[in-house]
Design a protein around this motif. Structure first.
Motif, PDB file in Angstrom:
ATOM      1  N   ALA A  30       0.805  -1.315  -0.199  1.00 17.94           N
ATOM      2  CA  ALA A  30      -0.043   0.018   0.024  1.00 17.94           C
ATOM      3  C   ALA A  30       0.919   1.413   0.063  1.00 17.94           C
ATOM      4  N   LYS A  32       2.322   2.518  -3.259  1.00 15.15           N
ATOM      5  CA  LYS A  32       1.190   3.306  -4.211  1.00 15.15           C
ATOM      6  C   LYS A  32       1.299   4.775  -3.818  1.00 15.15           C
ATOM      7  N   ARG A  33       2.001   5.094  -2.759  1.00 17.92           N
ATOM      8  CA  ARG A  33       1.589   6.620  -2.015  1.00 17.92           C
ATOM      9  C   ARG A  33       3.104   7.305  -2.405  1.00 17.92           C
ATOM     10  N   ASP A  49     -14.603   5.654  -5.243  1.00 13.63           N
ATOM     11  CA  ASP A  49     -13.278   4.866  -4.674  1.00 13.63           C
ATOM     12  C   ASP A  49     -12.515   4.394  -6.250  1.00 13.63           C
ATOM     13  N   PRO A  66      -3.857   4.774  -2.064  1.00 13.43           N
ATOM     14  CA  PRO A  66      -4.777   4.312  -0.840  1.00 13.43           C
ATOM     15  C   PRO A  66      -4.816   5.439   0.108  1.00 13.43           C
ATOM     16  N   ASP A  71      -7.103   2.649   4.413  1.00 13.13           N
ATOM     17  CA  ASP A  71      -6.418   1.424   3.752  1.00 13.13           C
ATOM     18  C   ASP A  71      -4.943   1.339   4.567  1.00 13.13           C
ATOM     19  N   LEU A  72      -4.296   2.497   4.849  1.00 13.74           N
ATOM     20  CA  LEU A  72      -2.881   2.488   5.465  1.00 13.74           C
ATOM     21  C   LEU A  72      -2.930   2.219   6.845  1.00 13.74           C
TER      22      LEU A  72
END
Length: 736
Positions: A241, A244-245, A720, A726, A730-731
């Protein structure tokens, strides 16, 4: 619990064989005593005693005790013993492990080999490690920050072995490397690292405190050591996750992200049951740290979701600083194995508690007595009160520089809120000590007036001894029974920096106290009376630094201003304090820093601040352009299509408002992004760092905050399926 450690045992304390600590192997499920493998990857003075000749070991101890260079013969003998041990453990390379002013560690690996020519002109490789290779290295220093102490073309820099800290082997993916804890300095002897000033402070502190103790009657004291236990807070985020940031990858924190509906509102994470996946990580990390001789004692959930803490047993301060730095590296490495990203940033998530590194600082003498703990005799208690009063003076005299020592762009986001200590440095002593000090100042009999036993009035639970203080979590510098807890230090900081400056402040206070006591003893024949007069004087002159109330309150800010206590509002203000030669004079007088070294650190801090903020601004703009704007555009297109199909006036009105809101947030995103880009370009064109900082504070940060607000508003408006980043939920809540 304060555990003393003799430097001749390698600086750390081996648990006894009867200690009830066990490691539960995750695969074999066979219990294994921690003491059976603790320190197995370290090589300290205890190992040298076993492997060196009596002459070589005696020469080494003499060199350490008398601060003289180790002879070549002894160095070669030590190097041979180290090489044989390291090779037997599977190490093929060695490095000087040092801490430059990048905020990270550095190392250059060399193999344990040399080439020999045989009689037949064939090359033969043999394992060899000399005393000169152990003692000194020469990495290229041109690319490390020096803050103007040297030019880029002046590349020569040296690393030198610190024999007071044990060597260790780092094992990663089956590769084992011997690490030699070292200092790093330039051609003319200027400190280019964080550790050299700390080691200087340790030596001078010992000399000054010993001098004072001898004046008050401890005539046989030979050494005093500052001790430290650094509690480390951190977040664990699922690695897939986090990848993806872009903001987490590039800056260590989330630059956008709407707070989740849950957040930490239920207050159910703190000290809660540790999630299974996290416990497996802690278990693995603990084993690695134990093998490296790091005495981790405590692990638990922290306040924010996905936030945790570990804390060690106290050690001598220089070794504790090495161990904390090594721990941070180990945490990141082990976290990756468990599919986590270990986040050490001070404020990775908006709306949640940030992370600190509470530095529990104390002093002990060579008898193992904690000088910040009351004793069993009147003399020990008088000594204790004197120690506390002198530390009060140190913090009061130099609260501005002590506060500046913990300043950073990341810590700015954490300090001052209702989650962390305020930006005003003050001391909390607790009601008992404050009452005693008030009595001393008035000349009354000093005695504890409160009961020191807590009666729980529950038949099957025994009475519990009170600590000498309650706790005040809003205090940045609190006395907690036998130590001061410096709570304002940031989670990603190298603790050597604030601790070296704290040591220097204490050195200055002891030096002044010794001079005052000498004068008092010329007119006061009774030594204890002279010491009590000193304590009374120090209390009267420094009591303004004491505060027991709510450090978060606006009333305290006003009261602190009336008292004349500095309030460092942002890190650039702290950097200016480090650039003030009058404020930092005590650092030079104590010989912990030279003036050139102080100036260099000021320059590095300002440059680093500007660089970090520029990275954050540009990452924020990239994320806005690559993720947020496209998501809003897709949502807007869908909402507009639905609006066209509306069959009732009521629905048409509602959908029309939704489209208008999306158009508004899209307009804000586009224009604020352009404004921030222009501001960054304007800052880049400024020649003066002062002008850059001024523009950063007055304009760029405000625009960036508005851009984040627009992005967070957009997140709450977009489906969404269009929002690919995320989210906080989610994190933070799906990791385990």
């Amino acid at each position: 619990m304060l555990v003393s450690s003799d430097h001749r045992s390698g600086g750390y304390v081996y648990p006894g064989k009867n200690q009830a600590n066990y490691y539960q192997g995750s695969e074999s499920h066979v219990s294994e005593l921690i003491s059976s493998y603790f320190g197995e990857l370290t090589f300290g003075l205890g190992h040298m005693r076993e492997r060196l000749s009596r002459e070589a070991y005696s020469d080494l101890l003499f060199s350490l005790d008398h601060k003289r260079k180790i002879s070549k013969a002894t160095a070669d003998a030590i190097a041979l013993a180290i090489k044989e041990w390291a090779v037997s453990k599977g190490a093929t390379h060695f490095c000087h492990w040092f801490q430059p002013m990048t905020g990270l560690t550095a190392e250059k690996h060399d193999a344990f080999i040399t080439i020999q020519n045989s009689n037949h002109s064939e090359l033969t490789v043999v394992e060899r490690f000399s005393g000169s290779q152990l003692i000194q290295g020469e990495p290229d220093a041109s690319s490390f920050p020096s803050g103007g102490m040297r030019s880029t073309f002046e590349a020569r820099g040296y690393t030198a072995w610190d024999p007071t800290s044990p060597l260790f082997i780092v094992e990663e993916a089956g590769v084992k490397t011997l690490c030699i804890p070292s200092v790093f300095f330039g051609y003319h002897g200027q400190a280019l690292d964080h550790k050299t000033p700390l080691l200087r402070s340790v030596e001078v502190l010992s000399a000054e405190v010993c001098s004072f103790l001898k004046q008050i009657g401890d005539v046989d004291v030979k050494n005093v050591m500052a001790t430290l236990g650094a509690e480390q807070e951190y977040f664990l985020i699922d690695r897939e996750a986090a990848k993806k940031r872009p903001d987490l990858i590039s800056t260590g924190r989330t630059l956008i992200g709407a707070t989740s509906s849950r957040g930490q509102r239920l207050e159910d994470h703190y000290f809660g049951s540790i999630p299974t996946r996290v416990k497996a990580f802690m278990h693995d990390m603990g084993r690695e740290l134990y093998r490296l001789g790091v005495p981790i004692k405590t692990r638990h959930n922290e306040v924010a979701p996905s936030q945790f803490e570990m804390a060690p047993i106290f050690e001598d301060v220089s070794i504790s600083c090495d161990h904390n730095t090594l721990s941070m590296e180990t945490m990141k490495r082990v976290a990756a194995r468990h599919g986590f990203m270990c986040v050490l940033h001070e404020k990775p998530f908006a709306g949640l508690n940030g992370s600190g590194k509470h530095c529990n600082w104390s002093m002990r003498n060579d008898k193992g007595e904690n000088l910040l703990e009351p004793g069993k005799t009147p003399h020990q208690n008088l000594r204790f009160l004197a120690m506390i009063a002198i530390v009060m003076k140190a913090v009061n005299d130099h609260s501005d520089v002590i506060g500046a020592s913990i300043c950073s762009a990341a810590n700015d986001l954490r300090l001052g809120g209702n989650e962390a200590p305020p930006t005003i440095i003050s001391i909390f002593l607790g009601s008992m000590l404050e009452n005693i000090f008030e009595s001393i100042e008035k000349g009354e009999a000093a005695k504890a007036t409160e009961e020191q036993i807590i009666n729980l009035d529950v038949s099957h639970i025994p009475d519990i001894s009170k600590d000498y203080t309650d706790r005040n979590r809003t205090s940045p510098f609190a006395f907690t029974g036998n130590k001061f807890e410096f709570r304002a230090v940031g989670s990603s900081a190298n603790v050597a920096v604030p601790v070296a400056i704290l040591n220097a402040a204490v050195i200055d206070a002891f030096r002044q106290a010794s001079n005052i006591l000498r004068e008092l003893m010329t007119t006061t024949p009774n030594r204890d009376e002279a010491v009590m007069k000193l304590i009374r004087k120090l209390i009267a002159e420094n009591k303004k630094i004491l505060f027991a109330g709510n450090g978060y309150s606006e009333e305290w800010r006003e009261e602190a201003k009336r008292r004349g206590l500095p309030n460092i509002g942002s890190c650039d203000e702290g950097f200016d304090i480090l650039g003030d030669t009058k404020a930092t004079k005590f650092l030079c007088d104590s010989k912990v820093f030279s003036q050139a070294e102080i100036k260099s650190r000021h320059n590095i801090n300002v440059e680093r601040y500007l660089t970090i903020m520029d990275i954050e601004f540009r990452c924020l703009m990239e994320m806005t352009n690559d993720y947020v704007i496209p998501a809003v555009e897709q949502q807007l297109q869908r909402s507009a299509n639905v609006l066209e199909m509306a069959t009732s006036k009521t629905l048409e009105k509602s959908l029309g408002q939704r489209v208008a809101d999306l158009e508004d947030v899209l307009d804000r995103l586009i224009n604020l992004r352009l404004d921030l880009a222009s501001c960054c370009d304007l800052m880049a064109g400024k020649d003066s760092e002062k002008e850059k900082v001024k523009l950063l504070k007055e304009k760029a940060k405000t625009i960036a905050a508005s851009l984040r607000t627009a992005a967070d508003d957009a997140e709450l408006m977009v489906a969404d399926e269009f929002w690919v980043l995320p989210k906080y939920r989610d994190l933070l809540f799906t990791n385990f």
